[in-house]
Scaffold this motif. Structure first.
Motif, PDB file in Angstrom:
ATOM      1  N   LEU A  13       0.841  -1.202   0.000  1.00 27.49           N
ATOM      2  CA  LEU A  13       0.000   0.000   0.000  1.00 27.49           C
ATOM      3  C   LEU A  13       0.877   1.254   0.000  1.00 27.49           C
ATOM      4  CD1 LEU A  13      -2.871  -0.730   2.573  1.00 27.49           C
ATOM      5  CD2 LEU A  13      -3.048  -0.603   0.092  1.00 27.49           C
ATOM      6  N   ASP A  14       0.565   2.196  -0.876  1.00 32.68           N
ATOM      7  CA  ASP A  14       1.266   3.478  -0.826  1.00 32.68           C
ATOM      8  C   ASP A  14       0.548   4.398   0.164  1.00 32.68           C
ATOM      9  OD1 ASP A  14      -1.048   4.260  -2.128  1.00 32.68           O
ATOM     10  OD2 ASP A  14      -0.077   4.599  -4.069  1.00 32.68           O
ATOM     11  N   ALA A  15       1.050   5.630   0.309  1.00 32.98           N
ATOM     12  CA  ALA A  15       0.490   6.558   1.293  1.00 32.98           C
ATOM     13  C   ALA A  15      -0.982   6.833   1.031  1.00 32.98           C
ATOM     14  CB  ALA A  15       1.284   7.864   1.289  1.00 32.98           C
ATOM     15  N   ALA A  16      -1.336   7.023  -0.231  1.00 33.39           N
ATOM     16  CA  ALA A  16      -2.731   7.293  -0.577  1.00 33.39           C
ATOM     17  C   ALA A  16      -3.615   6.090  -0.258  1.00 33.39           C
ATOM     18  CB  ALA A  16      -2.847   7.662  -2.050  1.00 33.39           C
ATOM     19  N   GLY A  17      -3.086   4.901  -0.520  1.00 29.39           N
ATOM     20  CA  GLY A  17      -3.841   3.692  -0.227  1.00 29.39           C
ATOM     21  C   GLY A  17      -4.076   3.516   1.267  1.00 29.39           C
ATOM     22  N   VAL A  18      -3.065   3.865   2.057  1.00 29.70           N
ATOM     23  CA  VAL A  18      -3.202   3.769   3.511  1.00 29.70           C
ATOM     24  C   VAL A  18      -4.268   4.741   4.003  1.00 29.70           C
ATOM     25  CG1 VAL A  18      -2.042   4.220   5.707  1.00 29.70           C
ATOM     26  CG2 VAL A  18      -0.876   2.902   3.945  1.00 29.70           C
ATOM     27  N   GLN A  19      -4.234   5.976   3.496  1.00 34.33           N
ATOM     28  CA  GLN A  19      -5.222   6.967   3.915  1.00 34.33           C
ATOM     29  C   GLN A  19      -6.635   6.542   3.533  1.00 34.33           C
ATOM     30  OE1 GLN A  19      -4.754   9.614   5.882  1.00 34.33           O
ATOM     31  NE2 GLN A  19      -2.623   8.936   6.060  1.00 34.33           N
ATOM     32  N   ASP A  20      -6.787   5.976   2.344  1.00 33.86           N
ATOM     33  CA  ASP A  20      -8.104   5.494   1.915  1.00 33.86           C
ATOM     34  C   ASP A  20      -8.581   4.350   2.807  1.00 33.86           C
ATOM     35  OD1 ASP A  20      -8.210   7.334  -0.121  1.00 33.86           O
ATOM     36  OD2 ASP A  20      -7.560   5.929  -1.680  1.00 33.86           O
ATOM     37  N   LEU A  21      -7.649   3.486   3.176  1.00 34.44           N
ATOM     38  CA  LEU A  21      -7.980   2.359   4.033  1.00 34.44           C
ATOM     39  C   LEU A  21      -8.470   2.847   5.404  1.00 34.44           C
ATOM     40  CD1 LEU A  21      -7.962  -0.677   4.824  1.00 34.44           C
ATOM     41  CD2 LEU A  21      -5.544  -0.360   5.457  1.00 34.44           C
ATOM     42  N   ILE A  22      -7.740   3.768   6.003  1.00 33.22           N
ATOM     43  CA  ILE A  22      -8.115   4.285   7.322  1.00 33.22           C
ATOM     44  C   ILE A  22      -9.457   5.001   7.264  1.00 33.22           C
ATOM     45  CG2 ILE A  22      -7.483   5.926   9.134  1.00 33.22           C
ATOM     46  CD1 ILE A  22      -4.565   5.243   8.587  1.00 33.22           C
ATOM     47  N   ALA A  23      -9.651   5.788   6.197  1.00 34.94           N
ATOM     48  CA  ALA A  23     -10.930   6.490   6.043  1.00 34.94           C
ATOM     49  C   ALA A  23     -12.088   5.498   5.914  1.00 34.94           C
ATOM     50  CB  ALA A  23     -10.881   7.417   4.834  1.00 34.94           C
ATOM     51  N   GLY A  24     -11.857   4.422   5.150  1.00 34.06           N
ATOM     52  CA  GLY A  24     -12.891   3.408   4.986  1.00 34.06           C
ATOM     53  C   GLY A  24     -13.212   2.696   6.283  1.00 34.06           C
ATOM     54  N   LEU A  25     -12.163   2.372   7.049  1.00 29.26           N
ATOM     55  CA  LEU A  25     -12.373   1.718   8.334  1.00 29.26           C
ATOM     56  C   LEU A  25     -13.115   2.630   9.301  1.00 29.26           C
ATOM     57  CD1 LEU A  25      -8.941  -0.072   8.848  1.00 29.26           C
ATOM     58  CD2 LEU A  25     -11.182  -1.182   8.762  1.00 29.26           C
ATOM     59  N   GLN A  26     -12.698   3.887   9.341  1.00 29.16           N
ATOM     60  CA  GLN A  26     -13.359   4.833  10.233  1.00 29.16           C
ATOM     61  C   GLN A  26     -14.844   4.965   9.887  1.00 29.16           C
ATOM     62  OE1 GLN A  26     -11.839   8.828  10.112  1.00 29.16           O
ATOM     63  NE2 GLN A  26     -12.731   9.369  12.104  1.00 29.16           N
ATOM     64  N   SER A  27     -15.147   4.961   8.601  1.00 31.64           N
ATOM     65  CA  SER A  27     -16.531   5.052   8.173  1.00 31.64           C
ATOM     66  C   SER A  27     -17.328   3.827   8.625  1.00 31.64           C
ATOM     67  CB  SER A  27     -16.595   5.185   6.646  1.00 31.64           C
ATOM     68  OG  SER A  27     -17.924   5.232   6.197  1.00 31.64           O
ATOM     69  N   GLU A  28     -16.721   2.650   8.486  1.00 28.22           N
ATOM     70  CA  GLU A  28     -17.394   1.417   8.914  1.00 28.22           C
ATOM     71  C   GLU A  28     -17.613   1.414  10.420  1.00 28.22           C
ATOM     72  OE1 GLU A  28     -18.643  -1.360   7.403  1.00 28.22           O
ATOM     73  OE2 GLU A  28     -18.439  -0.254   5.523  1.00 28.22           O
ATOM     74  N   TRP A  29     -16.587   1.773  11.170  1.00 32.36           N
ATOM     75  CA  TRP A  29     -16.698   1.778  12.634  1.00 32.36           C
ATOM     76  C   TRP A  29     -17.732   2.781  13.116  1.00 32.36           C
ATOM     77  CZ3 TRP A  29     -10.675   2.009  12.969  1.00 32.36           C
ATOM     78  CH2 TRP A  29     -10.161   0.714  12.777  1.00 32.36           C
ATOM     79  N   SER A  30     -17.762   3.951  12.494  1.00 29.82           N
ATOM     80  CA  SER A  30     -18.658   5.011  12.961  1.00 29.82           C
ATOM     81  C   SER A  30     -20.124   4.636  12.800  1.00 29.82           C
ATOM     82  CB  SER A  30     -18.371   6.312  12.221  1.00 29.82           C
ATOM     83  OG  SER A  30     -18.677   6.197  10.839  1.00 29.82           O
TER      84      SER A  30
END
Length: 293
Positions: free
Chosen positions: A255-272
């Motif tokens: 994963l590159d930096a953009a991929g990591v940020q997208d992953l975290i954003a997606g996880l945060q959305s799921e958790w919220s």
């Protein structure tokens, strides 16, 4: 890999059962159920509190729990548990009302109402101060009047005021911050488990993360903001106001930096979107690690 701290917690809508508890318990009222607003400085309203034989000192159970926390033999869950039956003091201060126009166009006497005190936390959220003794309150604000309530009632009043944090003994030798999930649990007179020790929460968050192939594993740990700094410079493993929960993600390579940020954003959305997460997590930080092959 890097640590990624998420932004300041956003205000959360009260779950229905907490809103019902608030409505049924009188909301922003004292231990006798009388509203805080509209109080005068005279007569019965000037009484310090209604607890008989109360000498104004801190609860022994609370002091013992804090001592254990600072020695490393206790934890913040023990401190919150000690508040379940503890009496605390809520500061109220005089607030000058608008002048009323009297007869012949003259200004009538000003009216002094009493108001609850709230604070702004570093992350912008509203916090309510509470004090375990009259001495601690007087040292913080000599002109504030102490009103004695059980801590559960103070938590309900905090919710009614839109406060997500209950700050015990600000300005004293040791200040303990009760975060939103613990405030809600205290208000309902339920037990509280810190999010970083909550096995049910870990399972829920793990199930959400399973939908992201790059995440191999997930662990929960205390966040950097759990620890609290005492006035003497010593640290205690609980009572802090910063990030409460550290989520450790073990990721596949690639994963590159953009991929990591997208992953975290997606996880945060799921958790919220998860009700359990919304009720039990106050604030989080994410730490990334490379999964072992």
């Amino acid at each position: 890999m890097a640590s990624n701290e998420l932004g300041a917690p956003s205000p959360r809508q009260l779950p229905g059962h907490i809103a019902a508890a608030l409505a049924g318990a009188g909301g922003g009222a004292d231990s006798a159920g009388r509203p805080w607003a509209g109080r005068s400085l005279a007569g019965d309203d000037a009484k310090i509190h209604n607890f008989e034989n109360d000498d104004g000192t801190a609860s022994e159970a609370y002091l013992a729990a804090v001592a254990a926390l600072r020695k490393g033999t206790g934890d913040e869950a023990g401190v919150v548990a000690s508040l379940a039956t503890a009496r605390v003091f809520i500061p109220i201060v005089a607030r000058l009302a608008e002048e009323a126009e009297g007869a012949h166009g003259l200004n009538a006497d000003k009216q002094a109402d009493m108001a609850l005190v709230t604070l702004k936390a570093a992350d912008g959220r509203t916090a309510m101060p509470a004090f375990t003794s009259t001495a601690a309150l007087a040292a913080w604000h000599p002109e504030a009047r102490p009103v004695a309530v059980y801590a559960a009632r103070a938590a309900l009043s905090a919710v009614a005021e839109g406060a997500e944090l209950l700050v015990l003994d600000p300005g004293s030798g040791f200040t303990f911050v009760v975060r939103r999930p613990a405030v809600w649990a205290l208000a309902q007179q339920h037990g509280w488990v810190p999010s970083y020790r909550d096995e049910e929460l870990a399972e829920e968050m793990g199930r959400a993360a399973a939908g992201f192939p790059a995440v191999r594993n997930l662990e929960l740990a205390p966040g950097r903001g759990v620890a609290a700094l005492a006035a003497d410079g010593t640290m205690a493993a609980g009572g802090g106001a910063g990030p409460e929960l550290q989520v450790v993600l073990y990721l596949e390579d690639g994963l590159d930096a953009a991929g990591v940020q997208d992953l975290i954003a997606g996880l945060q959305s799921e958790w919220s979107r998860n009700v359990l997460f919304g009720e039990r997590v106050d604030s989080i930080e994410v730490k990334l690690r490379r999964a072992e092959r």
